[in-house]
Every structure is written in structure tokens, then in C-alpha cells.
Write a protein that holds these residues in place. Structure first.
Motif, PDB file in Angstrom:
ATOM      1  N   LEU A  70      12.143  43.922  67.570  1.00  0.00           N
ATOM      2  CA  LEU A  70      12.121  43.054  68.695  1.00  0.00           C
ATOM      3  C   LEU A  70      12.872  41.801  68.649  1.00  0.00           C
ATOM      4  O   LEU A  70      13.481  41.412  69.190  1.00  0.00           O
ATOM      5  N   ALA A  71      12.386  41.131  67.371  1.00  0.00           N
ATOM      6  CA  ALA A  71      12.839  39.837  67.207  1.00  0.00           C
ATOM      7  C   ALA A  71      14.588  40.022  66.815  1.00  0.00           C
ATOM      8  O   ALA A  71      15.310  39.161  67.177  1.00  0.00           O
ATOM      9  N   LEU A  72      15.024  40.990  66.191  1.00  0.00           N
ATOM     10  CA  LEU A  72      16.243  41.151  65.563  1.00  0.00           C
ATOM     11  C   LEU A  72      16.968  41.736  66.913  1.00  0.00           C
ATOM     12  O   LEU A  72      18.094  41.229  67.063  1.00  0.00           O
ATOM     13  N   ALA A  73      16.487  42.170  67.875  1.00  0.00           N
ATOM     14  CA  ALA A  73      17.016  42.834  69.117  1.00  0.00           C
ATOM     15  C   ALA A  73      17.377  41.450  69.855  1.00  0.00           C
ATOM     16  O   ALA A  73      18.441  41.058  70.238  1.00  0.00           O
ATOM     17  N   ARG A  74      16.226  40.337  69.917  1.00  0.00           N
ATOM     18  CA  ARG A  74      16.609  39.196  70.424  1.00  0.00           C
ATOM     19  C   ARG A  74      17.597  38.267  70.003  1.00  0.00           C
ATOM     20  O   ARG A  74      18.309  37.410  70.535  1.00  0.00           O
ATOM     21  N   ASP A  75      17.876  38.304  68.631  1.00  0.00           N
ATOM     22  CA  ASP A  75      18.649  37.372  67.843  1.00  0.00           C
ATOM     23  C   ASP A  75      20.164  37.757  67.869  1.00  0.00           C
ATOM     24  O   ASP A  75      20.884  37.227  67.988  1.00  0.00           O
ATOM     25  N   SER A  76      20.208  39.046  68.249  1.00  0.00           N
ATOM     26  CA  SER A  76      21.573  39.686  68.470  1.00  0.00           C
ATOM     27  C   SER A  76      22.064  39.915  70.081  1.00  0.00           C
ATOM     28  O   SER A  76      23.142  40.184  70.172  1.00  0.00           O
ATOM     29  N   ILE A  77      21.247  39.678  70.752  1.00  0.00           N
ATOM     30  CA  ILE A  77      21.474  39.792  72.304  1.00  0.00           C
ATOM     31  C   ILE A  77      22.535  38.912  72.812  1.00  0.00           C
ATOM     32  O   ILE A  77      23.035  39.365  73.672  1.00  0.00           O
ATOM     33  N   GLY A  78      22.625  37.999  72.070  1.00  0.00           N
ATOM     34  CA  GLY A  78      23.876  36.951  72.660  1.00  0.00           C
ATOM     35  C   GLY A  78      25.165  37.496  72.454  1.00  0.00           C
ATOM     36  O   GLY A  78      26.349  36.992  73.064  1.00  0.00           O
ATOM     37  N   ALA A  79      25.518  38.779  71.654  1.00  0.00           N
ATOM     38  CA  ALA A  79      26.579  39.348  71.409  1.00  0.00           C
ATOM     39  C   ALA A  79      26.831  40.255  72.886  1.00  0.00           C
ATOM     40  O   ALA A  79      28.269  40.669  73.006  1.00  0.00           O
ATOM     41  N   LEU A  80      25.969  40.298  73.549  1.00  0.00           N
ATOM     42  CA  LEU A  80      26.217  41.219  74.781  1.00  0.00           C
ATOM     43  C   LEU A  80      26.819  40.362  75.904  1.00  0.00           C
ATOM     44  O   LEU A  80      26.675  39.242  76.160  1.00  0.00           O
ATOM     45  N   GLY A  81      27.558  40.895  76.657  1.00  0.00           N
ATOM     46  CA  GLY A  81      28.189  40.410  77.764  1.00  0.00           C
ATOM     47  C   GLY A  81      27.117  39.853  79.147  1.00  0.00           C
ATOM     48  O   GLY A  81      26.178  40.613  79.089  1.00  0.00           O
ATOM     49  N   ASP A  82      27.758  39.180  79.833  1.00  0.00           N
ATOM     50  CA  ASP A  82      27.128  39.104  81.315  1.00  0.00           C
ATOM     51  C   ASP A  82      27.316  40.321  82.350  1.00  0.00           C
ATOM     52  O   ASP A  82      28.015  39.794  83.065  1.00  0.00           O
ATOM     53  N   ASP A  83      26.958  41.291  81.953  1.00  0.00           N
ATOM     54  CA  ASP A  83      27.444  42.495  82.854  1.00  0.00           C
ATOM     55  C   ASP A  83      26.367  43.549  82.843  1.00  0.00           C
ATOM     56  O   ASP A  83      25.257  43.319  82.346  1.00  0.00           O
ATOM     57  N   ALA A  84      26.368  44.705  83.475  1.00  0.00           N
ATOM     58  CA  ALA A  84      25.356  45.814  83.731  1.00  0.00           C
ATOM     59  C   ALA A  84      24.810  46.213  82.533  1.00  0.00           C
ATOM     60  O   ALA A  84      23.413  46.280  82.389  1.00  0.00           O
ATOM     61  N   TYR A  85      25.752  46.422  81.508  1.00  0.00           N
ATOM     62  CA  TYR A  85      25.006  46.949  80.108  1.00  0.00           C
ATOM     63  C   TYR A  85      24.366  45.923  79.424  1.00  0.00           C
ATOM     64  O   TYR A  85      23.277  45.966  78.789  1.00  0.00           O
ATOM     65  N   GLY A  86      24.578  44.442  79.609  1.00  0.00           N
ATOM     66  CA  GLY A  86      23.956  43.538  78.716  1.00  0.00           C
ATOM     67  C   GLY A  86      22.592  43.290  79.704  1.00  0.00           C
ATOM     68  O   GLY A  86      21.596  43.107  78.957  1.00  0.00           O
ATOM     69  N   ASP A  87      22.874  43.522  81.080  1.00  0.00           N
ATOM     70  CA  ASP A  87      21.334  43.596  81.778  1.00  0.00           C
ATOM     71  C   ASP A  87      20.311  44.426  81.477  1.00  0.00           C
ATOM     72  O   ASP A  87      19.237  44.266  81.191  1.00  0.00           O
ATOM     73  N   LEU A  88      21.021  45.704  81.091  1.00  0.00           N
ATOM     74  CA  LEU A  88      20.180  46.827  80.891  1.00  0.00           C
ATOM     75  C   LEU A  88      19.418  46.585  79.639  1.00  0.00           C
ATOM     76  O   LEU A  88      18.375  46.909  79.216  1.00  0.00           O
ATOM     77  N   LEU A  89      20.213  46.034  78.476  1.00  0.00           N
ATOM     78  CA  LEU A  89      19.580  45.962  77.372  1.00  0.00           C
ATOM     79  C   LEU A  89      18.495  44.827  77.123  1.00  0.00           C
ATOM     80  O   LEU A  89      17.409  44.744  76.650  1.00  0.00           O
ATOM     81  N   ARG A  90      18.813  43.736  77.960  1.00  0.00           N
ATOM     82  CA  ARG A  90      17.958  42.609  78.188  1.00  0.00           C
ATOM     83  C   ARG A  90      16.513  43.152  78.709  1.00  0.00           C
ATOM     84  O   ARG A  90      15.475  42.797  78.366  1.00  0.00           O
TER      85      ARG A  90
END
Length: 156
Positions: free
Chosen positions: A112-132
């Protein structure tokens, strides 16, 4: 315009099959795949088709191992996005959830920490929202001590 990657097209078609057929077809794709991008995508997708969480973990680990050999140019050539870094939040969230469901909260928290560290690579879009949102769902289940499959899991 980039032509659709034929292996990724086959993978998408396999997802629409009944579960046993989907697993068999994806297994065939895995056996013949040599491209790390294909191996990552197949393993990541095949993990979601597993009825057993230990098998799901093995496929998610294969996906993470394969992504290490993928570069941005290959991702762009396949029309699969712009950056390999955008794959990491999903891969780590799935691994966190696998470890949570297997009763290994320490490993779940690491991913989860690694997911959070890498989440900035996602866009501000539906896919990014889904992953967050997925990261938060896994975190909440982990905090609650649950090892149950989440209703939002891809394979449900």
C-alpha cells in the motif's frame, strides 16, 4: 495512430469469456508471450481470474516482475498509456490486497505504501480516481482486520 497491439486485443477478448475459458486462453497467451509488456498485462489480468488468493498472488507477483523490464517507449508503442510508472499503483494495490486476504498485514502495508508512492503517475481522470479509491478500500479493510474479498475486487 498506433495499430492496436494484437496480443493486448486477444487478452481483452479473453476477459469476456466464461472464467474457466478465460483462464485457459490467458494461460495460452502467457505461454507464448516473450515481450515483458505482454507478460505484465497477461499476468495482471490473469491474477483477477483466479478463484484462489494464493494463485492470484503468484500472478500479481509475475506481473510486477515483468513490468521491471518494460520501458515508456514500449508502452507508448503498444498504445497502453504514456508511462510504465502508471502501472505501478494498480500492481501494488493488487499485491496489497492479496497479502491482506492471506493474513499478512505487514506485506499488505508495504505494498500500500508503494501504491501511494506511485499514485502521482496517474492522471486526474476516471482511472486515477478508481485506483485512488481502491487504495482506500484496501486500507480500510486492512485497518478493520478483514481478510474477505472486497466487493470492488476486479474478479467479483
Amino acid at each position: 495512430m498506433t495499430a492496436p497491439d494484437p496480443v493486448l486485443v486477444e487478452l481483452a477478448a479473453a476477459q469476456a469469456l466464461p472464467p474457466d475459458e478465460a483462464r485457459a486462453r490467458m494461460g495460452e497467451l502467457w505461454e507464448r508471450a516473450t515481450d515483458p509488456l505482454h507478460r505484465c498485462a497477461i499476468a495482471h489480468t490473469l491474477a483477477d481470474q483466479q478463484p484462489d488468493v494464493a494463485d492470484e498472488l503468484r500472478w500479481d507477483e509475475r506481473a510486477l516482475a515483468a513490468v521491471a523490464d518494460v520501458d515508456d517507449a514500449r508502452v507508448q508503442a503498444a498504445g497502453a498509456g504514456a508511462q510504465v510508472a502508471a502501472f505501478l499503483p494498480s500492481l501494488h494495490t493488487n499485491l496489497a490486497d492479496d497479502h491482506r486476504r492471506l493474513g499478512d498485514p505487514a506485506r499488505a502495508r508495504e505494498h500500500l505504501a508503494l501504491a501511494r508512492d506511485s499514485i502521482g503517475a496517474l492522471g486526474d481522470d476516471a482511472y486515477g480516481d478508481l485506483l485512488r479509491s481502491a487504495v482506500e478500500h484496501v486500507q480500510a479493510a486492512l485497518d478493520a482486520g478483514s481478510t474477505d474479498r472486497l466487493p470492488s475486487a476486479p474478479s467479483t
